[in-house]
Design an enzyme around this catalytic site. Sequence first.
Site, PDB file in Angstrom:
ATOM      1  N   ASP A 165     -12.423 -48.959 -53.276  1.00 34.21           N
ATOM      2  CA  ASP A 165     -13.694 -48.866 -52.554  1.00 34.21           C
ATOM      3  C   ASP A 165     -14.517 -47.688 -53.077  1.00 34.21           C
ATOM      4  OD1 ASP A 165     -12.208 -46.844 -51.407  1.00 34.21           O
ATOM      5  OD2 ASP A 165     -12.441 -47.523 -49.341  1.00 34.21           O
ATOM      6  N   SER A 166     -13.974 -46.977 -54.072  1.00 36.23           N
ATOM      7  CA  SER A 166     -14.781 -45.993 -54.806  1.00 36.23           C
ATOM      8  C   SER A 166     -15.983 -46.679 -55.443  1.00 36.23           C
ATOM      9  CB  SER A 166     -13.941 -45.300 -55.892  1.00 36.23           C
ATOM     10  OG  SER A 166     -13.280 -46.246 -56.699  1.00 36.23           O
ATOM     11  N   ASP A 221      -8.618 -52.741 -52.638  1.00 33.40           N
ATOM     12  CA  ASP A 221      -8.735 -51.870 -51.483  1.00 33.40           C
ATOM     13  C   ASP A 221      -9.197 -52.644 -50.260  1.00 33.40           C
ATOM     14  OD1 ASP A 221      -8.066 -49.196 -51.374  1.00 33.40           O
ATOM     15  OD2 ASP A 221      -9.845 -48.530 -52.471  1.00 33.40           O
ATOM     16  N   LYS A 279      -4.441 -52.417 -50.672  1.00 38.00           N
ATOM     17  CA  LYS A 279      -4.203 -50.995 -50.391  1.00 38.00           C
ATOM     18  C   LYS A 279      -4.975 -50.598 -49.144  1.00 38.00           C
ATOM     19  CE  LYS A 279      -6.123 -47.469 -52.976  1.00 38.00           C
ATOM     20  NZ  LYS A 279      -6.954 -46.736 -51.995  1.00 38.00           N
ATOM     21  N   GLU A 335      -5.721 -47.210 -46.361  1.00 35.30           N
ATOM     22  CA  GLU A 335      -5.558 -45.791 -46.036  1.00 35.30           C
ATOM     23  C   GLU A 335      -4.724 -45.728 -44.758  1.00 35.30           C
ATOM     24  OE1 GLU A 335      -9.321 -43.697 -46.312  1.00 35.30           O
ATOM     25  OE2 GLU A 335      -9.660 -44.520 -48.319  1.00 35.30           O
ATOM     26  N   GLU A 358      -3.192 -38.994 -52.462  1.00 32.98           N
ATOM     27  CA  GLU A 358      -4.421 -38.419 -53.032  1.00 32.98           C
ATOM     28  C   GLU A 358      -4.599 -36.965 -52.604  1.00 32.98           C
ATOM     29  OE1 GLU A 358      -7.942 -40.823 -52.646  1.00 32.98           O
ATOM     30  OE2 GLU A 358      -9.258 -39.233 -53.370  1.00 32.98           O
TER      31      GLU A 358
END
Length: 276
Positions: free
Chosen positions: A56-57, A95, A124, A126, A193
């Site tokens: 999602d960057s 993501d 993925k 968070e 991270e």
Amino acid sequence: MYTQLEQRGMPEPPVNVSTLQKMKLQGVPIACLTAYDASYAVLVDAAGTDLVLVGDSLGMVIQGHDTTVPVTVNDIIYHCRTVARGLRRAFLVADMPFMSYTKPGMALENAVRLMQEGGAMMVKLESGDDQVGIVEHLAKHDIPVCAHLGLKPQSVHKIGGFKVQGRDVDKAAEMLNSAKRLQDAGADIVLLECVPNEVGKSITSALQVPVIGIGAGPDVDGQILVLYDILDITQGRTPKFVKNFQAGCDSPLNAISSYVREVKARDYPAPEHCFS
Ligand code: KIV
């Protein structure tokens, strides 16, 4: 009958979860990068990258936002589909965007979309203790999961900026416990991270599943960076863990190959890319 994933006319079979697990056991560093379109996916794959993340960057490096918060499931699906077309060997992870996995049913529905419509092989999210039930629900339905701990960019407004996590002894212990709980819930990979080297090292040695680091020091099972950061496309201040691999290289393919080589040789990250 079960040969379609291995018959793409390649010298090496495509990477899957077992390959990544074997690499951890054998101490072979896992080289990972983000990608957002088919053209770069071709280069990243050709350079020998083992795992490609449609992160999602993309909200920041493609869409020009200040954070990853505005990214939607449809955005990830669109980019994931394009990346999938460019890959042959690398394992494709997508993501789950902000607020797309707040309830088990919702998480499953969105993960299925990322796999069926986007072509992802793993999702993925968070994570922390609050996501253990979500990971369990996904794993129960055979959705491969990467649990992202440490700095969680989707929480940037809550934590007040992009900051190193786990410097405090209690917070580091909390992170280690969460990582173990997420692994026990069914996570196949953990991504860490922006944590001190010691935290990266202790979580990696405590887990059976591969640990991929971004700013997590040299003692993890693999490294990941944002593609546009290593190619010096990102302008402005970049995090300490970023290395410009384009410097001195005459093409993006050579720069990406140099990143993969340095990860495999454990030359990257160097001390100046690490947190203590
Ligand atoms: O979105 C992303 O690109 C990521 C990486 C920074 C690991 O999550």
